[in-house]
Scaffold this active site. Structure first.
Site, PDB file in Angstrom:
ATOM      1  N   ASP A  93       0.852  -1.184   0.000  1.00  0.00           N
ATOM      2  CA  ASP A  93       0.000   0.000   0.000  1.00  0.00           C
ATOM      3  C   ASP A  93       0.893   1.240   0.000  1.00  0.00           C
ATOM      4  OD1 ASP A  93       0.862   0.454   2.612  1.00  0.00           O
ATOM      5  OD2 ASP A  93      -1.144   0.637   3.465  1.00  0.00           O
ATOM      6  N   ASP A 254      -5.097  -6.217   8.568  1.00  0.00           N
ATOM      7  CA  ASP A 254      -3.706  -6.045   8.960  1.00  0.00           C
ATOM      8  C   ASP A 254      -3.653  -5.172  10.204  1.00  0.00           C
ATOM      9  OD1 ASP A 254      -2.706  -3.073   8.249  1.00  0.00           O
ATOM     10  OD2 ASP A 254      -4.119  -3.713   6.700  1.00  0.00           O
ATOM     11  N   CYS A 364       3.672 -21.247  28.252  1.00  0.00           N
ATOM     12  CA  CYS A 364       3.462 -20.796  26.874  1.00  0.00           C
ATOM     13  C   CYS A 364       4.114 -21.773  25.901  1.00  0.00           C
ATOM     14  CB  CYS A 364       4.055 -19.397  26.684  1.00  0.00           C
ATOM     15  SG  CYS A 364       3.925 -18.806  24.977  1.00  0.00           S
ATOM     16  N   CYS A 366       5.022 -21.164  22.817  1.00  0.00           N
ATOM     17  CA  CYS A 366       5.814 -20.563  21.748  1.00  0.00           C
ATOM     18  C   CYS A 366       7.304 -20.800  21.962  1.00  0.00           C
ATOM     19  CB  CYS A 366       5.492 -19.073  21.583  1.00  0.00           C
ATOM     20  SG  CYS A 366       6.499 -17.935  22.535  1.00  0.00           S
ATOM     21  N   CYS A 369       9.345 -18.207  24.290  1.00  0.00           N
ATOM     22  CA  CYS A 369       9.178 -18.366  25.731  1.00  0.00           C
ATOM     23  C   CYS A 369       9.896 -19.616  26.222  1.00  0.00           C
ATOM     24  CB  CYS A 369       7.703 -18.418  26.106  1.00  0.00           C
ATOM     25  SG  CYS A 369       6.857 -16.828  25.947  1.00  0.00           S
ATOM     26  N   HIS A 391       6.009 -12.930  20.399  1.00  0.00           N
ATOM     27  CA  HIS A 391       5.196 -13.843  21.210  1.00  0.00           C
ATOM     28  C   HIS A 391       3.722 -13.450  21.134  1.00  0.00           C
ATOM     29  CE1 HIS A 391       3.288 -15.484  24.852  1.00  0.00           C
ATOM     30  NE2 HIS A 391       2.931 -14.235  25.091  1.00  0.00           N
TER      31      HIS A 391
END
Length: 406
Positions: A93, A254, A364, A366, A369, A391
């Site tokens: 954009d 977004d 967590c 992820c 972490c 995260h």
């Protein structure tokens, strides 16, 4: 529903030393640092959005890219520059927020088409001019002349954009930008863009709106939207409303909000699937501008600050290894906080106690972490703060997967 992450050159260094707070002497940023889609799995977004204003700058000033970065972006193209996997798509954009104060967008259609085409975007949004104003009942008040003018500019540029894209054989998907100041004006923009041939339309200028106001606009758009027309919400992240948005033709959005909350939000900067926590502030004595000013003014002793800083970090790491009780950590944090903040500023200790008691990083899933433990929950420097932002993106991705669209 697809989520695009707007680029602002946010990377982290995999070799950063958290104990000594320093980078590897052999680090080369553009070669070694990694983006969120390289740092965590699953990839926390479906694609990225890149603004021409971020890459090239606008009338208000330079972009976020250095001259070498910009040259490399044009040379490699968007997908190779970001080292994107095949599953990630790209959309470009113009970055209308960057020229909101100008009377007219600073770009010509040909140069925007060149930007999208040369850099290999999958889709590109027409040039638009943001309207910041909202009238819920448009029959109750006359819109400002400037709003009408901006809508006309956006529509005129959108028509030039799709016409030139077709005649020049552009290989990206043209996306029309719709601007409005209320439900009916947004519907008018969508109707006009469809007449031009757009089947994917981005709704801009909605960031200040509440979710119910966005829904009011979407319901109005429904009265003119063709069944095959897909809508994109620019800058909008309202997970709790996404299922409703999807019922009105929204297929993508977004936003940087989940990422930016990691270091911009006062309290809710570490996200989980069900809650938000306050990251623990341990500012760097030699890197925090506010603290440096206090030291230079003589209000804070540098030696005392360094001792208190090290005590906090040591206590936090010992707590994460279950080698010291919560009370001792809070005492160390209180000492440093009183030294840095002084008696007049707000204390975060009660929020820190909740964060440490629940220790959300321990459960967590992820990768960040799991690898860094409590370091992710410490508000301190760009490497920790951006990792916490990455995260937060994984949490958003998991929430989106849990929703039901249809």
């Amino acid at each position: 529903m697809k989520f695009y992450f707007p680029d602002s050159q946010d990377l982290v260094s995999p070799t950063y030393d958290f104990i000594n707070d320093e980078y590897s002497p052999y680090r080369v940023r553009q070669r070694d640092d990694v983006y969120a889609h390289q740092a965590v799995t699953p990839i926390p977004y479906d694609g990225i959005l890149v603004s021409k204003a971020v890459v090239d700058g606008s009338m208000k000033g330079a972009g976020k890219y250095s001259a070498p970065q910009r040259e490399r972006f044009y040379r490699l193209g968007v997908k190779n520059f970001f080292r994107l996997p095949e599953v990630c798509s790209t959309i470009g954009d113009c970055g209308a927020f960057n020229y909101i104060d100008e009377e007219h967008p600073p770009y010509e259609v040909d140069e925007v088409l060149d930007f999208y085409g040369r850099c290999g975007f999958d889709a590109g949004i027409s040039i638009d001019h943001i309207i910041f104003g909202y009238i819920p009942q448009e029959s109750d008040a006359e819109p400002e002349a400037a709003w009408i003018n901006r809508q006309q500019i956006s529509l005129r540029l959108a028509e030039d954009f799709i016409t030139t894209a077709r005649t020049s054989g552009a290989r990206f998907e043209p996306v029309g930008a719709a601007q409005g100041w209320g439900p009916h004006s947004y519907a008018r923009s969508v109707q006009e863009l469809q007449k031009m041939g757009y089947r994917r339309i981005a709704l801009g200028g909605m960031v200040p709106l509440k979710s119910h106001e966005i829904l009011a606009c979407l319901r109005a758009v429904d009265t003119v939207r063709a069944p095959e027309t897909e809508l994109h919400l620019l800058g909008i992240n309202r997970v709790d409303s996404m299922e409703q948005f999807a019922r009105h033709g929204v297929t993508s959005f977004d936003s940087t909000s989940a990422f930016r909350q990691a270091f911009m939000d006062d309290r809710n900067n570490y996200h989980t699937a069900t809650d938000s926590y306050t990251a623990i502030r341990v500012p760097q004595v030699d890197g925090n501008p506010a603290l440096k000013r206090l030291i230079l003014s003589g209000s804070v002793s540098q030696a005392e600050a360094i001792i208190a800083e090290r005590a906090c970090l040591g206590a936090l790491r010992e707590f994460d290894r279950e080698e010291t009780p919560l009370e001792d950590v809070l005492t160390a944090l209180e000492t440093y906080e009183s030294l840095v903040l002084g008696p007049k500023k707000k204390s975060y200790l009660e929020y820190y106690e909740r964060t440490l008691s629940d220790a959300p990083w321990r459960t967590c899933p992820c990768a960040l972490c799991n690898k860094h433990g409590i370091e992710i929950a410490i508000f301190r420097g760009t490497e920790r703060n951006k990792r916490r932002g990455f995260h937060n993106l994984t949490v958003l991705e998991a929430k989106m997967r849990s929703l039901t669209f249809g």
